[in-house]
Design an enzyme around this catalytic site. Sequence first.
Site, PDB file in Angstrom:
ATOM      1  CD  GLU A   1      -3.180  -1.307   0.172  1.00 53.02           C
ATOM      2  OE1 GLU A   1      -3.065   0.074  -0.485  1.00 53.02           O
ATOM      3  OE2 GLU A   1      -3.450  -2.083   0.078  1.00 53.02           O
TER       4      GLU A   1
ATOM      5  CB  CYS B   1      -5.965  -2.333   6.922  1.00 52.43           C
ATOM      6  SG  CYS B   1      -6.217  -3.911   7.028  1.00 52.43           S
TER       7      CYS B   1
ATOM      8  CG  HIS C   1      -4.157  -5.210   2.427  1.00 57.88           C
ATOM      9  ND1 HIS C   1      -4.186  -3.725   2.178  1.00 57.88           N
ATOM     10  CD2 HIS C   1      -4.815  -5.596   3.570  1.00 57.88           C
ATOM     11  CE1 HIS C   1      -5.254  -3.453   2.920  1.00 57.88           C
ATOM     12  NE2 HIS C   1      -5.317  -4.434   3.700  1.00 57.88           N
TER      13      HIS C   1
END
Length: 213
Positions: A85, A149, A168
Site C-alpha cells: 500500500e 488496516c 495486505h
Amino acid sequence: MDNNKRTVVVTGFGPFGEHTVNASWVAVQELKKLGLGNNVELHAYEVPVEYQTVQSLVPSLWKQYHPQLVVHVGVSGMATTVTLEKCGRNHGYKGLDNSSFCPDSQCCIVGGPDCIKSVIDMESVCKRVTASGLGVAVSVSKDAGRYLCDFTYYTSLYMSHGRSAFIHVPPIGKPYSGEDLGLALQAIIREMLELLELLEQAQAKIHCQQVIH
C-alpha cells in the site's frame, strides 16, 4: 547494545468477521521465525481490530522502540497477491470494529492531511521482489480500504513522517501458505530497509552540502 542494529516493528491483526484465523498474524509469526538477519532487531505485535486500541498502540510502538521502520500487515479477502500500500487516508471510517465502535469524526487524526504517502517507493520494492524470483506475486495499491488496516497505516505514517509501510496479504491457502507469506514479508521488508538506507544516505549528503555552503 550494537549501534549498527536496525530496529523493525511488524504488526499483524487479530481475528475479525469471517477471518477467525487472521492470515496477517500467521504471516508475521512466520516472519518472526525467519528473522531479518543478524543486524536487524525484529519485534512482532498482534493488533486487535479496534480503532481505540490502534490509536494508543501505534504511537506507543514508535515511542518505545524508535524503529527505523514499522510495517503493518493486514488481510484482504479480495487480495490474490501480496499487496504493497502506497498511502494511508484520514477520512471515511464508517465500518464498526470488533467492539462495535467507529470514531465519531470518521477520521484518524482530526486536522491531519487527507492522505499521507510512505517515503518508501513501493513500485521499486515490488519490481525488486518480483525480479528476485520469490514465487509469490506482489502488486501495489493506492487504497488500503478505509477500515482498520487503512486507519492503522495512516496513524503510523502520521507518527513517523512517512517511515511506515503496509502490506495486505490474501487469506491462507488463497493461494499461499503461511510459510510462503512469511518468506514474502522477509524479502519485501529487506528491500524496504535497503531503500530506506539509500534514502538516508542521500539526505545526509544533501545536509552535508548545505552545511558546507
